[in-house]
Each structure stands twice: as structure tokens, then as C-alpha cells.
Design a protein around this motif. Structure first.
Motif, PDB file in Angstrom:
ATOM      1  N   ALA A  17       0.823  -1.211   0.000  1.00 38.05           N
ATOM      2  CA  ALA A  17       0.000   0.000   0.000  1.00 38.05           C
ATOM      3  C   ALA A  17       0.858   1.263   0.000  1.00 38.05           C
ATOM      4  O   ALA A  17       0.591   2.218  -0.735  1.00 38.05           O
ATOM      5  CB  ALA A  17      -0.942  -0.009   1.204  1.00 38.05           C
ATOM      6  N   TYR A  18       1.924   1.280   0.806  1.00 33.89           N
ATOM      7  CA  TYR A  18       2.752   2.484   0.883  1.00 33.89           C
ATOM      8  C   TYR A  18       3.437   2.775  -0.452  1.00 33.89           C
ATOM      9  O   TYR A  18       3.488   3.926  -0.895  1.00 33.89           O
ATOM     10  CB  TYR A  18       3.791   2.351   1.991  1.00 33.89           C
ATOM     11  N   SER A  53       4.847  -1.031   5.555  1.00 36.72           N
ATOM     12  CA  SER A  53       3.613  -0.779   4.805  1.00 36.72           C
ATOM     13  C   SER A  53       2.365  -1.180   5.591  1.00 36.72           C
ATOM     14  O   SER A  53       1.258  -1.158   5.059  1.00 36.72           O
ATOM     15  CB  SER A  53       3.609  -1.493   3.441  1.00 36.72           C
ATOM     16  N   LYS A  54       2.522  -1.533   6.855  1.00 33.30           N
ATOM     17  CA  LYS A  54       1.357  -1.896   7.655  1.00 33.30           C
ATOM     18  C   LYS A  54       0.503  -0.657   7.891  1.00 33.30           C
ATOM     19  O   LYS A  54       0.989   0.367   8.337  1.00 33.30           O
ATOM     20  CB  LYS A  54       1.799  -2.489   8.995  1.00 33.30           C
ATOM     21  N   TRP A  55      -0.788  -0.748   7.571  1.00 35.45           N
ATOM     22  CA  TRP A  55      -1.678   0.392   7.755  1.00 35.45           C
ATOM     23  C   TRP A  55      -2.868   0.013   8.625  1.00 35.45           C
ATOM     24  O   TRP A  55      -3.270  -1.149   8.695  1.00 35.45           O
ATOM     25  CB  TRP A  55      -2.148   0.957   6.407  1.00 35.45           C
ATOM     26  N   LEU A  65      -1.710  -4.675   4.733  1.00 36.84           N
ATOM     27  CA  LEU A  65      -0.397  -4.369   4.184  1.00 36.84           C
ATOM     28  C   LEU A  65      -0.464  -4.026   2.696  1.00 36.84           C
ATOM     29  O   LEU A  65       0.259  -3.157   2.232  1.00 36.84           O
ATOM     30  CB  LEU A  65       0.556  -5.563   4.365  1.00 36.84           C
ATOM     31  N   SER A  66      -1.340  -4.697   1.974  1.00 33.41           N
ATOM     32  CA  SER A  66      -1.338  -4.612   0.518  1.00 33.41           C
ATOM     33  C   SER A  66      -2.115  -3.427  -0.031  1.00 33.41           C
ATOM     34  O   SER A  66      -3.036  -2.905   0.600  1.00 33.41           O
ATOM     35  CB  SER A  66      -1.929  -5.894  -0.077  1.00 33.41           C
ATOM     36  N   ALA A  67      -1.713  -3.027  -1.233  1.00 33.37           N
ATOM     37  CA  ALA A  67      -2.433  -1.975  -1.948  1.00 33.37           C
ATOM     38  C   ALA A  67      -3.817  -2.462  -2.356  1.00 33.37           C
ATOM     39  O   ALA A  67      -4.777  -1.679  -2.406  1.00 33.37           O
ATOM     40  CB  ALA A  67      -1.637  -1.550  -3.174  1.00 33.37           C
ATOM     41  N   LEU A  68      -3.935  -3.763  -2.647  1.00 29.24           N
ATOM     42  CA  LEU A  68      -5.234  -4.318  -3.051  1.00 29.24           C
ATOM     43  C   LEU A  68      -6.263  -4.149  -1.933  1.00 29.24           C
ATOM     44  O   LEU A  68      -7.388  -3.692  -2.180  1.00 29.24           O
ATOM     45  CB  LEU A  68      -5.073  -5.800  -3.411  1.00 29.24           C
TER      46      LEU A  68
END
Length: 326
Positions: A17-18, A53-55, A65-68
Motif C-alpha cells: 500500500a505504501y 507498509s502496515k496500515w 499491508l497490501s495496496a489491493l
């Protein structure tokens, strides 16, 4: 609806995601004061770590974590469109190697040689000396050096420090410094024990509320008083309110596990939307096994820290009027 192949799905789910936000939507990211942490410009409760990238979107209690997952859960994009977008934007994607960070051991902040500044601060917040001295005697409250923060300590079963919450005594623009000491284990929350045995635990959102309520009750020491270390609640009017459930607090779960004699829970959360919601959720979760007492502050919108400070200010003003009348 576009069709998604297994290869496309596998490629899309690798994208962090980041990395996606930095490459395609950098204007949405705003740096916070925390190292390696960013937030979304349009959602202050959304935080993302640039290393892992943990959100986490606190107001909705979702994360990943993922952009998906980000595109689907935050931006509301449908699964096929999100996969296609990521595959089109990242024809060749090489995942970054994420360094494995070692968890630092828990170490208490260096103590100051006296408690003068913290005592003065707590007194002005309406907390009496007897309550302060009791906590100091137990080793669960002290003043740190060199920054003079109030340190609230959580102990384990062997009375060894395993948790610490730091609260600054100087406000900047209406906000004070607050943080958990690195390496703290949240299940060992700040807890003021009773004198002797007790079957009741009172739970609060914050450590300072523990001391405030104890002061308002004339230093009464007949029950455990436990800080939950904060709560995560939906915003008032949020569409998530009806479906959302409170995550059972680690501090309370562990406390009840090691104190089987306790059969009463007194809920002392704040009297605002979040606090009332948390009270309702805690009651539903524990009422089958425990007697529940809902004991929120009498003033709407207030916490026990507000009430203690208000009483202190009233007493101070009354004393000043008496002295002026002499």
C-alpha cells in the motif's frame, strides 16, 4: 465485469500500500510526528508505516499491508477493478525487501531524583497528594529525567515492570505529550491495587482518570483500578456503529485471567460517544459472567479527569474569595 486471472491476482496482492501511494498518490500522504509513520490527508485516524507498509484505519478498525486491500477497503473499489488498476500501473513490480526489526527490550525511563514537577501538575489536575503518594509507594508512578514526564507503570504477576505510559506535564497548543514506552506489553496495564482483598475492578480509558476518580472517592482503596490504555471506537454517526464490536481490551482480559476472585466490573469510561459506546460493548461482552456496574462521569462529555480538575478549581476559587473577604 472484468475477469481476473490467478496470475493477475497474485501479482496485485504483492504490491504494498505504501509503495502504491508514494508512486501514484503522494499528495494523499502527510508525515506524522512518529518515526516512519504517515497518515492520509483526508483521514487523520489512518496511519501507515513506510518501512513495513502496515496500515490501520483506527476509526473503522480495519488494516492490512497490501495496496489491493487498501483500494477495496479504504477507497471502496471493487475487486476486479482494483486488481486491473494495480496490474496496469505495475507491469513489472519488484517487492522491496522489508528489514526485520528486532523488538527492543522494555526499559523504564530514567527516574528523576524527585517528583516535584509531576506532583504540581497532578495537583493542578485535581489529584490529591494521598493518591499520588500511594502510587509512588507502590512503585507505579514517578517522574522521568530529563523531560519530567509522569510515568505510569504496569507490573506483571511478580511485580516486575512490563508496561509504562508517559504523559507530558507541559501542554503545547492544548495538547500534551503522550506515548507508551517502547517494548511495553499492553496486557500489563497501569493498575492501582486495593488494600487487602477485593472482588471488584474499575476500568478506565486512561491512567490519569484512575487517579482522578480515586481522588473524587476520597482515596478509597477497596477495589482494583485498571487503565485500559485507550479504546478504539467508531465516530459518532458512523455507518460502522451498528456492526462494529469493541476489541476486548488486552489489559482487562489478562487481569481477569489472573484474578479469578474478581466477579464485579465497574465501567468508568468517559461520558462521550466513544465512552458510552465502549461501556455498552463491555457490558454486553462480560455481563454473563460478571456483575456490571456502569459508572460513567455525571457530566456529559467529561471524563473523571475533567471532574477532578473542576472540583479543584472550585475549591481554589472558594478559598480565594474567603481570603479576599478578610
Amino acid at each position: 465485469m472484468p475477469w481476473v486471472s490467478e496470475e493477475e491476482y497474485q501479482a496485485a496482492k504483492q504490491i504494498r500500500a505504501y509503495d502504491y501511494l508514494q508512486m501514484h498518490q503522494p499528495g494523499r500522504l502527510v508525515k506524522t510526528r512518529t518515526r516512519n509513520e504517515w497518515q492520509l490527508r483526508e483521514h487523520e485516524s489512518f496511519k501507515i508505516n513506510e518501512i513495513t507498509s502496515k496500515w490501520h484505519w483506527k476509526s473503522r478498525d480495519i488494516g492490512g499491508l497490501s495496496a489491493l486491500r487498501f483500494l477495496m477497503q479504504v477507497d471502496g473499489m471493487a475487486y476486479p477493478e482494483a486488481v486491473k488498476l494495480l496490474c496496469d500501473d505495475h507491469a513489472i513490480y519488484v517487492p522491496k525487501e522489508v528489514p526485520v526489526s528486532e523488538k527492543k527490550p522494555f526499559v523504564l525511563p530514567t527516574p528523576n531524583d524527585n517528583l516535584d514537577r509531576v506532583r504540581h501538575y497532578l495537583n493542578q489536575r485535581g489529584i490529591c497528594d494521598d493518591v499520588i503518594d500511594y502510587c509512588v509507594y507502590l512503585g507505579i508512578l514517578y517522574e522521568s529525567a530529563p523531560y519530567h514526564n509522569a510515568v505510569f507503570v504496569g507490573m506483571d504477576e511478580q511485580e516486575q515492570p512490563r508496561y509504562a505510559f508517559l504523559r507530558g506535564i507541559y501542554d503545547r497548543r492544548g495538547k500534551s505529550f503522550k506515548m507508551e514506552q517502547e517494548g511495553s506489553e499492553k496486557k500489563y496495564g497501569f493498575c492501582v491495587p486495593p488494600l487487602g482483598m477485593s472482588r471488584r475492578v474499575a476500568v478506565y480509558e486512561a491512567s490519569i482518570d484512575v487517579l482522578a476518580h480515586m481522588t473524587l472517592e476520597q482515596g478509597e482503596k477497596g477495589k482494583y483500578r485498571l487503565s485500559l490504555g485507550g479504546i478504539s471506537a467508531p465516530k459518532e454517526g458512523s455507518e460502522w456503529k451498528g456492526n462494529r464490536k469493541l476489541k476486548t481490551p488486552d489489559a482487562l482480559e489478562h487481569f481477569l485471567k489472573i484474578h479469578p476472585e474478581v466477579d464485579e466490573i465497574e465501567i468508568c469510561t468517559d461520558n462521550d460517544f466513544a465512552g458510552r459506546w465502549a461501556c455498552e460493548q463491555l457490558k454486553k461482552h462480560y455481563e454473563k459472567e460478571y456483575r456490571i456496574i456502569c459508572s460513567l462521569p455525571a457530566l456529559e462529555g467529561a471524563d473523571y479527569g475533567d471532574l477532578a480538575k473542576s472540583v479543584w478549581e472550585e475549591n481554589r476559587n472558594r478559598k480565594q474569595r474567603v481570603e479576599q473577604g478578610r
